[in-house]
Design an enzyme around this catalytic site. Structure first.
Site, mmCIF file in Angstrom:
data_model
loop_
_atom_site.group_PDB
_atom_site.id
_atom_site.type_symbol
_atom_site.label_atom_id
_atom_site.label_comp_id
_atom_site.label_asym_id
_atom_site.label_seq_id
_atom_site.Cartn_x
_atom_site.Cartn_y
_atom_site.Cartn_z
ATOM 1 N N LYS A 210 0.701 -1.026 -0.068
ATOM 2 C CA LYS A 210 -0.002 -0.267 0.254
ATOM 3 C C LYS A 210 1.125 1.033 0.615
ATOM 4 O O LYS A 210 1.621 1.508 0.958
ATOM 5 C CB LYS A 210 -1.147 0.324 1.276
ATOM 6 C CG LYS A 210 -2.227 0.902 1.508
ATOM 7 C CD LYS A 210 -2.849 0.760 2.059
ATOM 8 C CE LYS A 210 -3.341 1.889 3.358
ATOM 9 N NZ LYS A 210 -2.956 1.879 4.268
ATOM 10 N N HIS A 229 -6.259 2.788 13.857
ATOM 11 C CA HIS A 229 -6.575 1.489 13.641
ATOM 12 C C HIS A 229 -5.420 0.789 13.923
ATOM 13 O O HIS A 229 -4.026 0.998 13.662
ATOM 14 C CB HIS A 229 -6.318 1.409 11.884
ATOM 15 C CG HIS A 229 -5.243 1.313 11.127
ATOM 16 N ND1 HIS A 229 -4.739 2.977 10.542
ATOM 17 C CD2 HIS A 229 -4.528 0.686 10.442
ATOM 18 C CE1 HIS A 229 -3.923 3.085 10.209
ATOM 19 N NE2 HIS A 229 -3.208 1.873 9.737
ATOM 20 N N ASP A 231 -3.212 -2.942 12.501
ATOM 21 C CA ASP A 231 -2.977 -3.961 10.435
ATOM 22 C C ASP A 231 -3.565 -4.884 10.999
ATOM 23 O O ASP A 231 -3.430 -5.829 11.823
ATOM 24 C CB ASP A 231 -1.466 -3.395 10.391
ATOM 25 C CG ASP A 231 -0.365 -2.273 9.869
ATOM 26 O OD1 ASP A 231 -1.752 -1.121 9.759
ATOM 27 O OD2 ASP A 231 0.342 -1.663 10.077
ATOM 28 N N HIS A 286 -2.535 2.734 15.349
ATOM 29 C CA HIS A 286 -1.734 4.060 14.115
ATOM 30 C C HIS A 286 -2.742 4.644 14.089
ATOM 31 O O HIS A 286 -3.323 4.812 13.557
ATOM 32 C CB HIS A 286 -0.239 3.296 14.333
ATOM 33 C CG HIS A 286 -0.567 2.216 13.552
ATOM 34 N ND1 HIS A 286 -0.739 0.805 13.799
ATOM 35 C CD2 HIS A 286 -0.454 2.019 12.092
ATOM 36 C CE1 HIS A 286 -0.886 0.510 12.261
ATOM 37 N NE2 HIS A 286 -0.661 1.216 11.711
#
Ligand code: OGA
Ligand code: NI
Length: 350
Positions: A210, A229, A231, A286
């Site tokens: 990404k 969020h 990961d 984060h």
């Protein structure tokens, strides 16, 4: 059995609702940013001003020593994040990857749009995790591509411009794979898991790339480049692709800005390792903030286990804290939800 699951699970079925391109929006130099990007809910969040508070630094060239392995264990357990130095990925390759990413995002809009997402596909240039018309939006665009396995690559979405992009990304994904395997071996050892069992999940990893582009924003303090969020990957290896900072991690109720060391990767434990370790390692919340007058670029590589396997606690325990489910189901949950804190962990908790 394994191949059947692999061929019937169609990643391309998942796609995001189309939204405006942020780079084009930013170029309009609007005085007032559209309200869908304004995030009053985060304005009062505390950012740590303690300069000395930094994520640990792990020296990969020393990881054959017990001391550095112990350091790695505590970095994964206590911080969930670390910077990785002396990782052995050639400097020239990293610089080329940064340059190619930058060049792609600097192409005229029509050329960038040649890689735009197509309805029904998750790969391509656009956004992910937009699931409703009311949802607040992040101040960023991304180029999302599957790096590995090679068969999963859909080159329709791989930029033909700059001309070196595809070859660079090909090499970059392979190099990251090697680093990830080295780290996984030590993570298995540190957690008392059988390294072979763990590695069998990741030798044929699904690696998603990404590339994040955060345009400058006139109301930078009111928007977010990436909502808070964790990961959903097992492990994420992030490259800060230009000199602008913006990544912050949550620690003791405050956001701690990450100060990237030149040449280092920022590595973090994802939800899958938190679950596999039965909570011993934490997948840390984060977010990314944006700059008032400079663009920011980062390249995240999400390393995920192969299909046809299970997500669940892997360490020996008589008190599992999380469910065990097929990885396909886990991925489906993630890809049909918006980024919302540690929601995948909440769903998996018993
Ligand atoms: C992500 C992410 C942070 C950054 O892409 O998942 O957390 O610094 N990015 O761009
Ligand atoms: Ni992230």
């Amino acid at each position: 059995m394994e191949t059947m699951v692999q061929s019937t699970f169609e990643f391309e079925k998942f796609s995001s609702l189309p939204v405006e391109n942020v780079q084009t929006l930013a170029a309009k130099n609007l005085k007032n940013i559209p309200s869908r990007y304004i995030r009053p809910e985060f304005e009062s969040d505390m950012v740590s001003a303690e300069e000395s508070l930094q994520i640990p630094v792990i020296d990969m060239s020393k990881l054959d020593h017990d001391d550095e392995q112990t350091k790695l264990h505590f970095a994964c357990k206590d911080w969930g994040f670390f910077q990785l130095i002396n990782h052995g990925i050639p400097y020239e390759l990293i610089e080329q990857m940064k340059a190619d990413a930058r060049e792609f995002f600097h192409l005229p809009s029509e050329e960038r749009m040649a890689c735009a997402q197509i309805t029904g596909h998750i790969e391509g240039y656009g956004q992910v995790f937009v699931i409703s018309d009311e949802q607040k939006l992040d101040w960023s665009d991304m180029l999302f591509l599957f790096g590995l396995p090679v068969q999963l690559r859909d080159t329709r979405f791989w930029p033909a411009n700059p001309p070196s992009f595809r070859a660079t990304l090909d090499k970059y994904t392979m190099e990251l794979h090697k680093v990830m395997i080295q780290l996984m071996k030590l993570i298995a050892k540190n957690l008392g898991m059988d390294p072979e069992t763990l590695l069998s999940l990741f030798e044929n990893e699904i690696q998603a790339i990404k590339m994040n582009h955060y345009p400058p924003c006139a109301e930078a303090s009111k928007v977010l480049g990436a909502s808070p969020h964790s990961d959903s990957s097992a492990l994420t290896i992030l490259l800060h692709a230009n000199e602008v900072e913006g990544l912050q991690i949550k620690r003791n109720q405050k956001w701690v800005p990450v100060k990237p060391i030149p040449g280092a990767f920022t590595v973090n434990i994802g939800d899958v390792i938190e679950i596999m370790s039965n909570g011993e390692y934490k997948s840390v919340l984060h977010r990314a903030v944006v700059n008032g007058d400079k663009e920011r670029l980062s390249i995240a590589a999400f390393h995920n286990q192969k299909l046809g396997t299970q997500v669940g606690p892997f360490v020996k325990t008589n008190k599992p804290l999380y469910k065990t489910i097929p990885v396909e189901e886990f991925r489906r949950w993630k890809m049909t939800s918006k980024q919302d804190g540690k929601f995948m962990i909440r769903k998996m908790e018993l």
